[in-house]
Design an enzyme around this catalytic site. Structure first.
Site, PDB file in Angstrom:
ATOM      1  NE  ARG A  89      15.459  29.907 -24.217  1.00 23.56           N
ATOM      2  CZ  ARG A  89      16.018  30.068 -25.416  1.00 23.56           C
ATOM      3  NH1 ARG A  89      16.461  31.241 -25.791  1.00 23.56           N
ATOM      4  NH2 ARG A  89      16.147  29.049 -26.248  1.00 23.56           N
TER       5      ARG A  89
ATOM      6  CE1 TYR B 259      -5.698  32.117  -8.310  1.00 24.53           C
ATOM      7  CE2 TYR B 259      -4.677  31.539 -10.385  1.00 24.53           C
ATOM      8  CZ  TYR B 259      -4.758  32.353  -9.276  1.00 24.53           C
ATOM      9  OH  TYR B 259      -3.889  33.402  -9.131  1.00 24.53           O
TER      10      TYR B 259
ATOM     11  CG  ASP C 270      -4.711  24.049 -10.153  1.00 28.92           C
ATOM     12  OD1 ASP C 270      -3.977  23.699  -9.221  1.00 28.92           O
ATOM     13  OD2 ASP C 270      -4.918  25.247 -10.440  1.00 28.92           O
TER      14      ASP C 270
ATOM     15  CE  LYS D 124      -0.912  30.513  -4.213  1.00 29.26           C
ATOM     16  NZ  LYS D 124      -0.102  30.853  -5.369  1.00 29.26           N
TER      17      LYS D 124
HETATM   18  N1  PLP Z   1      -3.865  27.440  -9.378  1.00 28.64           N
HETATM   19  C1  PLP Z   1      -4.346  27.732  -8.161  1.00 28.64           C
HETATM   20  C2  PLP Z   1      -5.386  26.844  -7.558  1.00 28.64           C
HETATM   21  C3  PLP Z   1      -3.902  28.859  -7.470  1.00 28.64           C
HETATM   22  O1  PLP Z   1      -4.392  29.128  -6.260  1.00 28.64           O
HETATM   23  C4  PLP Z   1      -2.929  29.694  -8.082  1.00 28.64           C
HETATM   24  C5  PLP Z   1      -2.468  30.919  -7.403  1.00 28.64           C
HETATM   25  O2  PLP Z   1      -3.017  31.341  -6.408  1.00 28.64           O
HETATM   26  C6  PLP Z   1      -2.467  29.358  -9.362  1.00 28.64           C
HETATM   27  C7  PLP Z   1      -2.941  28.219  -9.970  1.00 28.64           C
HETATM   28  C8  PLP Z   1      -1.449  30.232 -10.053  1.00 28.64           C
HETATM   29  O3  PLP Z   1      -0.212  30.039  -9.440  1.00 28.64           O
HETATM   30  P1  PLP Z   1       0.932  31.171  -9.339  1.00 28.64           P
HETATM   31  O4  PLP Z   1       0.438  32.238  -8.437  1.00 28.64           O
HETATM   32  O5  PLP Z   1       2.115  30.415  -8.795  1.00 28.64           O
HETATM   33  O6  PLP Z   1       1.161  31.653 -10.730  1.00 28.64           O
END
Ligand code: PLP
Length: 392
Positions: free
Chosen positions: A55, A107, A180, A205
């Site tokens: 964990r 996002y 991000d 991704k």
């Molecule tokens: N940040 C971005 C730019 C994203 O495109 C995404 C998901 O599409 C996330 C964060 C969240 O990631 P996850 O889907 O792996 O939780």
């Protein structure tokens, strides 16, 4: 583990060899998947392999975390169950009523999560336009922030933020800065090189790149108290990735340096193609000269401008839906960054809280032949229109 020195090896060598680690048991040059949830103590009560319980940590995470830390130029990395698990952990460790600043375009799920936290009084949230450096500076002077979140390029509308300038403003007020980096990946941009404190990824991704893993990651410049709090957060909430997903992610990252420029080259060709179509209202792609922050993207991004191309189709949602249904190669699906290309009507996924126009189509460009992809788009334009889809 036998480790080769990661500096000054190029990113492609680090990635292809996954830092050159050799598994100690049998000398495998690819690691096994460690499925054990529990690890034995020695007679002194210690854990000889430094692992106790999955964990908190599992040996299958180690190599993927070390590789991503190295590719991003950071000092440590933690994998999480998803990008959202990684992102939300950051806000969990903030003090009550912390002031968080985000760009208006980012996002949607992270923005919505933060709006909910703010509505509960857990944080104070301010939103700034991605080009409003002056507004950011004024805000910092009036009400210094604790944490600034940036995303560049932004998903899905590709706004570009001046990472260095924004970070300098935030640091003047003593804030932590998190970027991000999901859309750029370390191949195109390394935010830590611009002074950012932490990088976050949806590793689901392009880092993994094969559409078969949901994972997230945080990479830190410094292993400070904030990082220790995040380690505690991951371990006690158990927001960990599975050993199998971590293994797949490591395998995916080994070819990142090949996939990223390949999909970016196709994405640029596709963006130029779309810009020339009479049925297209606008194209949002940082590699286009028409993009308002193209000059900045050129400074901050190497080897291309990413794999996400978003465009607005003339007409409305109905026309956009129809267009997507006419695509054969682009799969009508919601994720992005995989080897196969995808297209989606973004507002449909984001739902009622979406600030995205209903005719916006987001393409995630994979590594298929670009000629085939353009042919697929041409066919869809042709089928979507009684008129011939001639150039503007
Ligand atoms: N940040 C971005 C730019 C994203 O495109 C995404 C998901 O599409 C996330 C964060 C969240 O990631 P996850 O889907 O792996 O939780």
């Amino acid at each position: 583990m036998n480790e080769i020195k990661s500096e000054p090896l190029s990113l492609s060598t680090q990635a292809a060899q996954a830092l050159g680690w050799v598994e100690p048991g049998f000398g495998g040059i690819v690691p096994p998947i460690y499925m054990a949830s529990s690890y034995e103590r020695d007679e002194t009560g210690r854990y000889p392999g430094n692992h106790s319980y999955t964990r908190d940590q599992n040996p299958s995470f180690d190599q993927a975390e070390a590789l991503l830390a190295s590719m991003e130029g950071g000092s440590a990395c933690m994998l999480f169950a998803s990008g959202m698990a990684a992102a939300t952990s950051i806000f969990e460790v903030l003090a009550p009523s912390a002031h968080v600043v985000i760009p208006k375009k980012m996002y949607f799920a992270i923005r919505m999560w933060l709006q909910r936290l703010a509505a509960k009084g857990r944080i104070r949230l301010s939103q700034v336009d991605h080009h409003d450096l002056e507004g950011l500076t004024q805000l910092m002077e009036i009400d210094p922030f604790d944490l600034m979140w940036i995303e560049t390029p932004a998903n899905p509308s590709s706004e570009i933020i001046d990472i260095r300038a924004w970070t300098e403003v935030a640091h003047q007020g003593g804030a932590k800065v998190v970027a991000d980096n999901t859309l750029a990946t370390p191949v195109l941009t390394r935010p830590l090189d611009y002074g950012v404190d932490l990088v976050m990824h949806s590793a689901s991704k392009q880092l993994n790149g094969h559409g078969d893993v949901v994972a997230g990651a945080l990479v830190t410049a410094k292993q400070d108290k904030f990082w220790e709090d995040l380690q505690f957060e991951r371990g006690y909430r158990g927001a960990i990735v599975s050993p199998t997903a971590s293994w797949l992610l490591l395998r995916g990252m080994r070819t990142l340096h090949l996939r990223v420029p390949a999909s970016a080259a196709s994405a640029l060709r596709i963006a130029n193609f779309l810009e020339a179509q009479s049925m297209v209202e606008s194209v949002l792609y940082p590699g286009l000269e028409s993009h308002p922050e193209h000059y900045l993207a050129k400074q901050q991004m190497q080897e291309g401008f990413g794999y996400v191309v978003t465009f607005a189709l003339r007409g409305g949602e109905k026309e956009a839906r129809h267009f997507i249904s006419n695509l054969k190669l682009f799969k009508n699906a919601s994720s992005l960054g995989s080897v196969e290309s995808q297209a989606e009507l973004r507002a449909l996924t984001e739902g009622e809280a979406s600030i995205i126009k209903s005719n916006l189509i987001r393409l995630s460009v994979g590594i298929e032949s670009c000629d085939d992809l353009i042919h697929d788009l041409e066919r869809a334009f042709f089928s979507s229109s009684d008129r011939c889809h001639g150039s503007k």
